[in-house]
Scaffold this active site. Sequence first.
Site, mmCIF file in Angstrom:
data_model
loop_
_atom_site.group_PDB
_atom_site.id
_atom_site.type_symbol
_atom_site.label_atom_id
_atom_site.label_comp_id
_atom_site.label_asym_id
_atom_site.label_seq_id
_atom_site.Cartn_x
_atom_site.Cartn_y
_atom_site.Cartn_z
ATOM 1 N N GLY A 1 1.054 -0.834 -0.126
ATOM 2 C CA GLY A 1 -0.020 0.121 0.314
ATOM 3 C C GLY A 1 0.443 0.985 0.710
ATOM 4 N N GLY B 1 -0.698 4.628 -0.049
ATOM 5 C CA GLY B 1 -1.906 5.543 0.731
ATOM 6 C C GLY B 1 -0.757 6.602 1.621
ATOM 7 N N LEU B 2 -1.943 7.069 2.460
ATOM 8 C CA LEU B 2 -1.162 7.718 3.361
ATOM 9 C C LEU B 2 -0.446 6.999 4.218
ATOM 10 C CD1 LEU B 2 -3.968 10.781 3.821
ATOM 11 C CD2 LEU B 2 -1.346 10.694 3.150
ATOM 12 N N ALA B 3 -1.168 5.915 4.629
ATOM 13 C CA ALA B 3 -0.745 5.397 5.263
ATOM 14 C C ALA B 3 0.413 4.041 4.917
ATOM 15 C CB ALA B 3 -1.324 3.787 5.997
ATOM 16 N N HIS C 1 -21.956 7.707 4.159
ATOM 17 C CA HIS C 1 -21.281 9.093 4.383
ATOM 18 C C HIS C 1 -23.185 9.917 3.188
ATOM 19 C CE1 HIS C 1 -19.696 13.164 3.728
ATOM 20 N NE2 HIS C 1 -18.755 12.756 4.257
ATOM 21 N N SER D 1 -17.693 16.655 -0.442
ATOM 22 C CA SER D 1 -17.389 16.452 1.080
ATOM 23 C C SER D 1 -18.214 17.087 2.437
ATOM 24 C CB SER D 1 -15.798 17.663 0.864
ATOM 25 O OG SER D 1 -15.720 17.249 1.773
ATOM 26 N N ARG E 1 -21.624 12.013 10.811
ATOM 27 C CA ARG E 1 -22.172 10.898 9.658
ATOM 28 C C ARG E 1 -23.332 10.150 10.512
ATOM 29 N NH1 ARG E 1 -16.261 10.663 6.720
ATOM 30 N NH2 ARG E 1 -16.227 12.506 6.650
ATOM 31 N N LEU F 1 -7.716 10.747 7.509
ATOM 32 C CA LEU F 1 -5.925 11.212 7.142
ATOM 33 C C LEU F 1 -5.022 11.382 8.123
ATOM 34 C CD1 LEU F 1 -7.036 13.899 4.317
ATOM 35 C CD2 LEU F 1 -7.206 11.826 4.167
HETATM 36 C C1 LIG Z 1 -13.836 10.161 -1.744
HETATM 37 C C2 LIG Z 1 -13.174 9.978 -0.413
HETATM 38 C C3 LIG Z 1 -13.156 11.146 0.173
HETATM 39 C C4 LIG Z 1 -12.376 11.433 2.041
HETATM 40 N N1 LIG Z 1 -12.035 12.320 2.255
HETATM 41 C C5 LIG Z 1 -11.377 12.389 4.053
HETATM 42 C C6 LIG Z 1 -11.491 13.888 4.022
HETATM 43 O O1 LIG Z 1 -11.542 14.842 3.992
HETATM 44 N N2 LIG Z 1 -10.975 13.797 5.502
HETATM 45 C C7 LIG Z 1 -10.562 12.287 6.119
HETATM 46 O O2 LIG Z 1 -10.236 12.475 7.109
HETATM 47 N N3 LIG Z 1 -10.675 11.036 5.332
HETATM 48 C C8 LIG Z 1 -11.141 11.000 4.134
HETATM 49 N N4 LIG Z 1 -11.332 9.604 3.379
HETATM 50 C C9 LIG Z 1 -11.233 8.645 4.004
HETATM 51 C C10 LIG Z 1 -9.590 8.422 3.833
HETATM 52 O O3 LIG Z 1 -8.713 9.235 2.248
HETATM 53 C C11 LIG Z 1 -9.278 7.544 3.460
HETATM 54 O O4 LIG Z 1 -9.526 6.311 4.740
HETATM 55 C C12 LIG Z 1 -7.714 7.354 3.203
HETATM 56 O O5 LIG Z 1 -7.076 8.382 2.994
HETATM 57 C C13 LIG Z 1 -6.710 5.832 3.473
HETATM 58 O O6 LIG Z 1 -5.420 5.587 3.335
HETATM 59 P P1 LIG Z 1 -5.034 4.224 3.566
HETATM 60 O O7 LIG Z 1 -3.897 4.732 3.455
HETATM 61 O O8 LIG Z 1 -5.332 3.536 4.678
HETATM 62 O O9 LIG Z 1 -5.554 3.563 2.520
HETATM 63 P P2 LIG Z 1 -5.465 4.304 1.030
HETATM 64 O O10 LIG Z 1 -4.694 5.080 0.800
HETATM 65 O O11 LIG Z 1 -6.901 3.836 0.267
HETATM 66 O O12 LIG Z 1 -4.160 3.087 0.303
HETATM 67 C C14 LIG Z 1 -4.413 1.908 0.003
HETATM 68 C C15 LIG Z 1 -3.479 1.461 -0.673
HETATM 69 O O13 LIG Z 1 -3.059 -0.253 -0.649
HETATM 70 C C16 LIG Z 1 -2.790 -0.563 -1.824
HETATM 71 N N5 LIG Z 1 -3.096 -2.188 -1.871
HETATM 72 C C17 LIG Z 1 -4.940 -2.322 -2.031
HETATM 73 N N6 LIG Z 1 -4.784 -3.526 -1.959
HETATM 74 C C18 LIG Z 1 -3.468 -3.884 -2.343
HETATM 75 C C19 LIG Z 1 -3.361 -5.027 -3.116
HETATM 76 N N7 LIG Z 1 -4.159 -6.413 -3.316
HETATM 77 N N8 LIG Z 1 -2.509 -5.324 -3.255
HETATM 78 C C20 LIG Z 1 -1.062 -4.159 -3.599
HETATM 79 N N9 LIG Z 1 -1.502 -3.310 -3.233
HETATM 80 C C21 LIG Z 1 -2.939 -3.531 -2.326
HETATM 81 C C22 LIG Z 1 -3.109 1.095 -2.823
HETATM 82 O O14 LIG Z 1 -2.343 -0.002 -4.118
HETATM 83 C C23 LIG Z 1 -2.854 1.507 -2.199
HETATM 84 O O15 LIG Z 1 -1.527 2.161 -2.488
HETATM 85 C C24 LIG Z 1 -12.125 9.919 1.983
HETATM 86 C C25 LIG Z 1 -12.562 8.731 1.767
HETATM 87 C C26 LIG Z 1 -13.019 9.455 0.188
HETATM 88 C C27 LIG Z 1 -12.878 7.714 -0.760
#
Ligand SMILES: Cc1cc2nc3c(=O)[nH]c(=O)nc-3n(C[C@H](O)[C@H](O)[C@H](O)COP(=O)(O)OP(=O)(O)OC[C@H]3O[C@@H](n4cnc5c(N)ncnc54)[C@H](O)[C@@H]3O)c2cc1C
Lengths: 259, 637
Positions: free
Chosen positions: B40, B42-44, B266, B284, B330, B441
């Site tokens: 992954g 994403g942010l995490a 939401h 949003s 929400r 986030l």
């Molecule tokens: C439209 C929308 C708006 C939002 N707005 C807000 C906001 O304003 N404020 C807030 O706090 N939160 C908000 N959220 C929630 C927040 O964005 C998410 O909870 C958060 O960004 C998740 O981050 P993450 O790093 O956990 O996962 P993600 O960013 O989803 O990253 C997942 C990663 O895992 C990888 N991955 C997944 N499955 C596999 C696999 N099987 N094999 C290899 N790689 C894989 C993907 O490629 C990606 O890189 C929003 C969510 C959405 C959908």
Amino acid sequence: MGGTGSDQTMNLTLNVWRQKNRRAEGEFVTYEAKDINPDMSFLEMLDVVNEHLISRGEEPIAFDHDCREGICGQCGIVINGSPHGPRGATTTCQLHMRSFHNGDVLTLEPWRANAFPVIKDLMVDRGAFDRIVAAGGFITAPTGNAPEANSVPVPKENADLAMDAAACIGCGACVAACPNASAMLFVAAKASHLNLLPQGQPERSRRVLGMVERMDGEGFGGCTNHGECEAACPKEISIKFIARMNRDHHKASLLRIFS
Amino acid sequence: MELKSNVPSGPMDQKWTKHKFDMKLVNPANKRKYSVIVVGSGLAGASAAASLAELGHNVKCFCYQDSPRRAHSIAAQGGINAAKNYQNDGDSVERLFYDTVKGGDFRAREANVHRLAEVSVNIIDQCVSQGVPFAREYGGLLANRSFGGAQVSRTFYARGQTGQQLLLGAYQALERQVGLGTVKMFARHEMQELVVVDGQARGIVVRDLETGAIESHASDAVILATGGYGTVFYLATYAKGCNTTAIWRAYKKGAAFANPCYTQIHPTCIPVTGHYQSKLTLMSESLRNDGRIWVPKMKGDQRPPNQIPDDERDYYLERKYPSFGNLAPRDVSSRAAKEVCDEGRGVGKSGLGVYLDFKDAIARLGEDKIRERYSNLFEMYERITDENPYKVPMRIYPAIHYTMGGLWVDYNLMSTVPGLFVAGEANFSDHGANRLGASALMQGLADGYFIIPYTIGNFFGSNKFAKVSTDHAAFKEAEANVAGRIKSLLSIKGTRSADTFHRELGKILWDYCGMARTEQSLTTALEKIPALREEFWHDLRVLGTGEEINQSLEKAGRVADFLELGELLCRDALERRESCGAHFREEFQDAEGEAKRDDENFCHVAAWEYNGEGKTPTRHVEPLEFESVHLQTRSYK
Ligand SMILES: Cc1cc2nc3c(=O)[nH]c(=O)nc-3n(C[C@H](O)[C@H](O)[C@H](O)COP(=O)(O)OP(=O)(O)OC[C@H]3O[C@@H](n4cnc5c(N)ncnc54)[C@H](O)[C@@H]3O)c2cc1C
Ligand code: FES
């Protein structure tokens, strides 16, 4: 239900680039898109076409997409010669079929650029963009080093301008639109975003030199001020950022010569 | 299976500080010897991968998109919370802690939430140093806005693209490490299996999505940061590729799955327009700062919104929740929208919509101010619906948006499989039964920048690691399983595409396990899902081969896992015989229709243990104790 509210569906003809993989030769294949609702997105229209293909036992058309809300930058199809299609400031996934008419004939191609090899049908490899960022598109600030956030005020005008540049989604439409397949708008947007902020000053020169060198190494063409990139950019990134980066690059090159 | 939370002893506000001091360190020269796989970006994931590489560890990072910058965090719009108290409005770490525990309806682990509130302030500092262009005031200082479930302004934002800017900050830090050779990045690779050797997570098997090659990667620890599983509902605000595959395969290898039924709906998404709909788009929550939500007082009122006079409108959130009004949390807002639509007062052709109206805000602040705050959202709305929200109120309806459930983790963010850490939305950690806006986030970045780098160091420092290579039998077995599954999917040669099954599963879940759940509806879902799964394995059609880009095959693999997860989700919802946060059981509500918790019997985390194919999983319980924020009925009135 909103949108045009129209229940009138339409039929279109699609000439789609099909290519099995990186090494294969590609060709255009013609498909009919039938009973298309004008409130569908362009990619939903392709979903419908693909479902038909699958039911007929033909392999569906491969195209890149993920968020489908115009922000991840993964989608991108050249539609009748325009990257992301006819509507300004709109990614392919945010384009809706109400922008087209019954009977339209559409040609769908992948981004075309030496630095973006086609890997299947409408999908390309944009890894070059990541490598450009790795060559300088960052501020060195290892976790834990940061001073208190409000200790460095940033004039709102600069912050806003930096945000205008930072809005780039890295889709590569600028490259696809440019007759030279130059990546200048992409590179300039990242360099300007960071160079406009006080935090970005220490690496200002290294950043532009590193990114531009990498860009040239990846086989992108040079910028000759056609301005097609700005017109194609779904986020309306201004080509003024190219001038801004050129100044930074010029200065950095001179500094390098004299130091 | 034992659920040991490993929460440090001592007063709440000193636990993390004390724990940081007690944790073992790895000598700088030895850090290089410890390898970490981060799934992954994403942010995490990106923040964890970058931070661990900065510390000197040897890191591999994987994502399924063509670039790490495209993880779905990019789509977050509204903002990120932090207890900076820049507005001098009475915010503090304690208040953010309190709001989050209460917002989660007392179903989160207090100690984790307190730590989250503590590190929230460091996140903003870190992001500003990376060049994240947060909104600022004319004096050059950072601006804030408010979000649901809070009475202070603690949300930092970058126009309507906060997630994008935070992710680009983390992505740039990650790419810097890629450039330095400390992180090896694998884009377009999908994790297919977790590899466990001698009871410890020691690697993964992935499929290269371009060539179809099945590859093994070994490491000393694995971090899953693969995001939420809300796409199990098909229509959701997630990206199309979001999946449960990584955490589901880990579940099947012994990682407990906690609270799968906590799925957030939401309140403000663009309503469905047709059967071809492929996803839903969020508007949003920040819009609720200036938009007022209403429906006509009269049932079936067909007049255009602008012709309905004020006294014939029902601003139902302001009416029912006067102190939070349009900023009610929400779960509460979503249910209220469903209620007015169920009464026949919904708007739009389908009747499944309510108005979000900016008329008053535009009159008060001027169109320019509204444009400055929300232009990109307004433009997005117009592109999708062909209506101009400056002139006509938006139509919105609730949609699946976030999953509070996920793999169970202890205080160190380690799952029940030693060496397997879980970060971001993929874990169940901090939001209880309902997440407050702008807190995901915050949590993703807290986990990646400030928690895992410490706790993983402690794990390395306190354990011995035998050398394990990808030649080990466990890797060979996992590779064979992956190849076998791909072969099965390709050889069914039935009549239906994976998408049709996914849509059908989504509809079952939305109808029977959506905004309101009952014993009856859940029992029905638990009959329908296995039947659908059966049909999937007999009638799926995937064309092409496994040795090339094959998007149908990718989908099929994800849907196969969703068909299993969907069942666990309903089972968990059935067993939790109370209403709490986003989990609303119609049998458990008070006279005014508000959720009624049962603290006597359900003040716990439910974590499920996999028992093998066709066997019922075991429900384990981690009791929750509330020593700082006292258990009380949530009220936003
Ligand atoms: C439209 C929308 C708006 C939002 N707005 C807000 C906001 O304003 N404020 C807030 O706090 N939160 C908000 N959220 C929630 C927040 O964005 C998410 O909870 C958060 O960004 C998740 O981050 P993450 O790093 O956990 O996962 P993600 O960013 O989803 O990253 C997942 C990663 O895992 C990888 N991955 C997944 N499955 C596999 C696999 N099987 N094999 C290899 N790689 C894989 C993907 O490629 C990606 O890189 C929003 C969510 C959405 C959908
Ligand atoms: S699919 Fe994300 S921008 Fe189009």
